[in-house]
Design an enzyme around this catalytic site. Sequence first.
Site, PDB file in Angstrom:
ATOM      1  CG  MET A 330      -2.012   1.035   1.169  1.00 17.15           C
ATOM      2  SD  MET A 330      -3.232   0.731  -0.135  1.00 17.15           S
ATOM      3  CE  MET A 330      -4.215  -0.550   0.625  1.00 17.15           C
ATOM      4  CG  ASP A 349       9.096  -0.490   5.893  1.00 19.79           C
ATOM      5  OD1 ASP A 349       9.122  -1.059   7.005  1.00 19.79           O
ATOM      6  OD2 ASP A 349       8.230  -0.746   5.033  1.00 19.79           O
ATOM      7  CB  VAL A 406       2.611   1.045   9.821  1.00 19.59           C
ATOM      8  CG1 VAL A 406       3.665   2.083   9.458  1.00 19.59           C
ATOM      9  CG2 VAL A 406       1.640   1.612  10.860  1.00 19.59           C
ATOM     10  CE  LYS A 413      -3.150   1.355  11.060  1.00 19.98           C
ATOM     11  NZ  LYS A 413      -2.622   1.986   9.842  1.00 19.98           N
ATOM     12  CB  SER A 435      -9.316  -1.176   5.393  1.00 16.08           C
ATOM     13  OG  SER A 435      -8.749  -2.230   6.146  1.00 16.08           O
ATOM     14  CG  HIS A 456      -9.728   2.803   3.037  1.00 15.01           C
ATOM     15  ND1 HIS A 456     -10.976   2.232   2.924  1.00 15.01           N
ATOM     16  CD2 HIS A 456      -8.841   1.807   2.759  1.00 15.01           C
ATOM     17  CE1 HIS A 456     -10.859   0.967   2.603  1.00 15.01           C
ATOM     18  NE2 HIS A 456      -9.572   0.678   2.486  1.00 15.01           N
ATOM     19  CE1 TYR A 659     -15.321   4.337 -11.360  1.00 12.11           C
ATOM     20  CE2 TYR A 659     -16.970   5.623 -10.204  1.00 12.11           C
ATOM     21  CZ  TYR A 659     -16.376   5.222 -11.382  1.00 12.11           C
ATOM     22  OH  TYR A 659     -16.847   5.698 -12.586  1.00 12.11           O
TER      23      TYR A 659
END
Length: 719
Positions: A330, A349, A406, A413, A435, A456, A659
Amino acid sequence: MSQTYRHIRVEKGADGVAVITLDNADETMNVVGNAFIADMNAAIADLQGDDAVTGVIVTSGKPAFMAGADLKLMVAAYGRMTRPEAYEFSHNATRMHRALETMGKPVACAMNGLALGGGFELALACHYRVLADDPKAVVGLPEVTLGLLPASGGTQRMVRLLGADKALGLLLTGKSLRPADALKAGIVDALAPADQVVAKAREWLASNPEPSQTWDRKGFFMPEMRGMMVPEVAMGASVAAAGVVRDAGYNLPAPIAVLQSVFEGMQLPMDKALSVESKYFARLLTDPVARNIVRTTFISKQAAEKGARRPAGVPKTTYTKVGVVGAGMMGAGIALVAAVAGIEVILIDRDQASASKGKGYSEKVWAKQVAKGALSQDKMDAQLARITPTDDFALLTGCQLVVEAVFEDVEIKAETTRKAEAVIPADAIYASNTSTLPISGLAEASARPDQFIGMHFFSPVDRMGLVELIMGKQTSPETLAKALDFIAQIRKTPIVVNDSRGFYTSRVFQTLVYEGAAMLEEGVEPARIENAAKAAGFPVGPLALLDEVTMDLPIKINEQAIAQNDPNYVARGGVDALKAMIALGRSSRKAGAGFYEYPAEGPKHLWAGLREQFPAAPEQPEQDELKTRFLYTQAIETARCLEQGVLETAQDADLGAVYGWGFPAWTGGTLSYIDTIGLETFVREADRLTQQYGPRFAPSAWLRDRAAKGEAFYPVEAA
């Protein structure tokens, strides 16, 4: 000598050439409308009767040549226009085009830019077509993608120009062609620089060309005109019909109407054929499917991208530097789309190797584009140079926005939020890509919760156009405006929702997969479940989807909702089926096995063990019943989201559905689907489903009240 009408100008030259310049007085783009048609009819009549005029050129006074009809009028027409009125609406433009091509004087079209839909139909009615040699100057007839067909001669001229096979290849896909491809296909006759298209048209007129179309000349004949008497034509028609069902299913009437219009029309004289085309267009325009598709995929989508939900009074932000924390699939995708938009990206990262691997994703994607000739090596190098992979949070200095992507864990988070906020400017906003986790809870780790928002994205980010923005309890309107500015800059489509578990898209999407699992528990054959979903218009079946998203995720969301006494929790069927599969070690494709087998060679296929694990009931339900359950369970949950304030507009609901997770476009989205059924009928059917399958289908008192009052989600007046 010149003549000025409202939407066109006509200049008659001493050389006998008259130039019609399209220049809409009310819009930035030339569009087809009754006033334009009236102007053209008057100009054609004048030119036809002027013996001094020996040839005509049609061009544009705007950067583009011409678009089609105003689609807002198409939406407004549904429910207000009878089928005969819709026929006349179509045939009004058809008669104008026919008058142009039969005026007895050669007509050249000089397209200085884009020509789509009705604009390209005007070009097809001309005897010679010159197109600007510019990649942005695309041409085509995309009406089928909007649930319609070309309504002023496009189907009939295209088939006479190219033959049935080639014409249907363009008409059934709605594909737009760039100049070189359009020339190769034979739908334009010449290319020239944009400032020379009129001169090129003059050259053709100087060659003393025939003042008529080939199909209006004596002796014109195509093999297809003999219809089913020719074996090749009969075979072609049969194959085309099967292809339409394969690609579009039975829910989209436009491809079938295109095929019928072409097949019937090519066996008739041109004027009769044009009447056939208008007849099929009238059917489509008075059908809700076209209204649904146009409203959601064009009008609502365009409005969202232009900032329909952006708070007023907030200065626009143009992004030059952003941070992305988390370089997995992502985060790597977010970095890619930001770099394409010209933004410097700090990709962070846990270590340098992981961050560099994230940048490598962009390199792989762009290398494929370079190999295809869709991207230059220089541009790829410039985009790659904008991404800086690192494990050092200090490099976030100067970032206007940080997008955290993450692992879905509250503590991880929270730690990421604190580390980023220690470095970024005081006016920077912070977005969490999640999400399911409630944004207000995640914002508790922030020292500036008013500048914290949910963002998101959908995977893969570089191919999925939707972004769901989630407002936390303390998120400020200014933060929303800044987030929408970023989404606009990376050319995505935003929806705005309020905070709750799963927000909107994840919350409603899981009802689809749970319903599929519930059917499995009931003994519905697995293949029947998958086929019913695809027959309803979903891209893949719920069991295949569960394999992709993993069965652990919906179970985790379900258990969290129960543990935290979520007031929005609704018990779902299918939980036991998912737990059974997880216990068997078949939780996902990623794990190597799920509802499907994934052999090293050959296509995936349903696991044979499902027959033993979930024995089939002796009597199987009708496919229509399964389709109804899939559509209703998601529509009901969307209505709950609107009632509870998670959603604020029907437009956001439908854009997110179409979508976000592929709710069938023919419905227009979950709330458009309810409106199409009719609220009263929908509630009555939901009651039946509740009695038969459980309370997850139960309409709320709020929805019953709307039905009783006849309050549609899209009032007719708003159209």
